[in-house]
Design an enzyme around this catalytic site. Structure first.
Site, PDB file in Angstrom:
ATOM      1  N   PHE A 184       8.079   6.840 -21.049  1.00 42.64           N
ATOM      2  CA  PHE A 184       9.275   6.007 -21.000  1.00 42.64           C
ATOM      3  C   PHE A 184       9.046   4.842 -20.051  1.00 42.64           C
ATOM      4  O   PHE A 184       8.157   4.857 -19.195  1.00 42.64           O
ATOM      5  CB  PHE A 184      10.490   6.829 -20.544  1.00 42.64           C
ATOM      6  CG  PHE A 184      10.352   7.416 -19.168  1.00 42.64           C
ATOM      7  CD1 PHE A 184      10.824   6.745 -18.045  1.00 42.64           C
ATOM      8  CD2 PHE A 184       9.744   8.658 -18.982  1.00 42.64           C
ATOM      9  CE1 PHE A 184      10.699   7.282 -16.777  1.00 42.64           C
ATOM     10  CE2 PHE A 184       9.621   9.213 -17.717  1.00 42.64           C
ATOM     11  CZ  PHE A 184      10.088   8.510 -16.611  1.00 42.64           C
ATOM     12  N   CYS A 185       9.868   3.794 -20.226  1.00 42.12           N
ATOM     13  CA  CYS A 185       9.864   2.631 -19.354  1.00 42.12           C
ATOM     14  C   CYS A 185      11.268   2.026 -19.377  1.00 42.12           C
ATOM     15  O   CYS A 185      12.186   2.620 -19.947  1.00 42.12           O
ATOM     16  CB  CYS A 185       8.803   1.618 -19.770  1.00 42.12           C
ATOM     17  SG  CYS A 185       8.985   1.017 -21.466  1.00 42.12           S
ATOM     18  N   THR A 186      11.457   0.876 -18.798  1.00 39.68           N
ATOM     19  CA  THR A 186      12.798   0.318 -18.635  1.00 39.68           C
ATOM     20  C   THR A 186      13.489   0.048 -19.968  1.00 39.68           C
ATOM     21  O   THR A 186      14.587   0.534 -20.227  1.00 39.68           O
ATOM     22  CB  THR A 186      12.746  -0.982 -17.815  1.00 39.68           C
ATOM     23  OG1 THR A 186      12.061  -0.721 -16.585  1.00 39.68           O
ATOM     24  CG2 THR A 186      14.151  -1.488 -17.520  1.00 39.68           C
ATOM     25  N   GLY A 188      11.501  -0.181 -23.138  1.00 40.35           N
ATOM     26  CA  GLY A 188      10.721   0.291 -24.276  1.00 40.35           C
ATOM     27  C   GLY A 188       9.449  -0.477 -24.552  1.00 40.35           C
ATOM     28  O   GLY A 188       8.548   0.027 -25.221  1.00 40.35           O
ATOM     29  N   ILE A 213      14.840   3.427 -20.759  1.00 39.86           N
ATOM     30  CA  ILE A 213      15.798   4.023 -19.834  1.00 39.86           C
ATOM     31  C   ILE A 213      17.182   3.403 -20.007  1.00 39.86           C
ATOM     32  O   ILE A 213      18.198   4.100 -19.930  1.00 39.86           O
ATOM     33  CB  ILE A 213      15.325   3.833 -18.377  1.00 39.86           C
ATOM     34  CG1 ILE A 213      13.959   4.486 -18.166  1.00 39.86           C
ATOM     35  CG2 ILE A 213      16.342   4.392 -17.388  1.00 39.86           C
ATOM     36  CD1 ILE A 213      13.218   3.981 -16.947  1.00 39.86           C
TER      37      ILE A 213
END
EC number: 1.14.-.-
Length: 255
Positions: A184-186, A188, A213
């Site tokens: 995951f990241c901020t 995508g 996220i």
């Protein structure tokens, strides 16, 4: 979800798409955004577009429509990942439209999200995936972002910039041992590039949180959330919490 009563609406967007004419797109896009009095930054590269812009709600909506349906990109941004949030005040000082080699820098020519990416997982299905004991949960963000908040049980690669992710992968991950990876990241975008990198290196099952996220914090009720802390954002709001609420400014001053 954006607040309809807020004077400032923020749009975060990206898509990996073939844009061989990205240099020629810069000035028309800049002029269009300037005409709408939008501020923020946009990156254009041959591999796609990545940006965060803010302004009046009607102006941001006009931009979103142009990107996805207008003549400027001619339908090439037909899978634009787009998220809206609100800001109490304009979170950017000026408008920047820049040309880059990559819209998110990894430095691996084999990592091409227009050819292959991992399996997208919707926010409401994410908890079930990361609860499985055979899933390695991987945060692909920078160390200072992880320090502000992350998912329970996530591995922090300890990187200063996303370009170091491939070194972490080479040193710490093994396709034979890590058979199922969820990342995951901020928003995508880093996960799309990271998942393409892992697939190119022979990892079998690679999943990533669709919309990142921010989408999770927007859609998953706080009572059911496995997120802990806040999500760093690259603008003057600094961080967002559940429901995409701005970080409490008084709390920041007390730290």
């Amino acid at each position: 979800m954006s607040d309809p009563n807020s004077a400032t609406k923020v749009a975060a967007f990206y898509q990996f798409a073939a844009l061989p004419d990205y240099r020629e797109l810069r000035e028309p896009l800049r002029a269009f955004c300037a005409g709408l009095k939008l501020k923020g930054s946009v990156l254009l590269a041959q591999e796609g577009i990545n940006g965060t812009l803010a302004g009046a709600p009607d102006a941001v909506d006009a931009l979103a429509h142009e990107l996805a349906h207008g003549d400027m990109f001619g339908g090439r941004l037909d899978h634009l990942e787009l998220k809206f949030s609100a800001a109490e005040a304009m979170p950017f000082g000026k408008l920047k439209v820049r040309l880059k080699k990559e819209i998110v820098t990894l430095g691996d020519a084999a990592a091409d999200p227009t050819r292959q990416v991992g399996t997208y997982v919707d926010a409401r299905e994410w908890n079930a995936l990361i609860s499985a004991p055979d899933t390695l949960l991987l945060d692909t963000r920078n160390a200072f972002e992880v320090a502000m908040g992350t998912f329970e049980g996530a591995v922090d690669p300890g990187i200063r910039s996303f370009g170091q992710f491939k070194d972490f992968t080479a040193e710490r991950l093994d396709p034979a041992k890590h058979r199922r990876i969820a990342m995951f990241c901020t928003g995508g975008i880093r996960c799309e590039k990271a998942s393409a990198h892992l697939l190119a290196r022979g990892f079998a099952e690679v999943y990533h949180l669709k919309g990142g996220i921010l989408k999770y914090l927007e859609e998953v009720p706080e009572a059911q959330s496995r997120w802990r802390g806040e999500c760093f954002v690259f603008d003057e709001r600094v961080a967002l919490g559940h429901g995409l609420r701005e970080r409490n400014k008084d709390a920041m001053r007390d730290e």
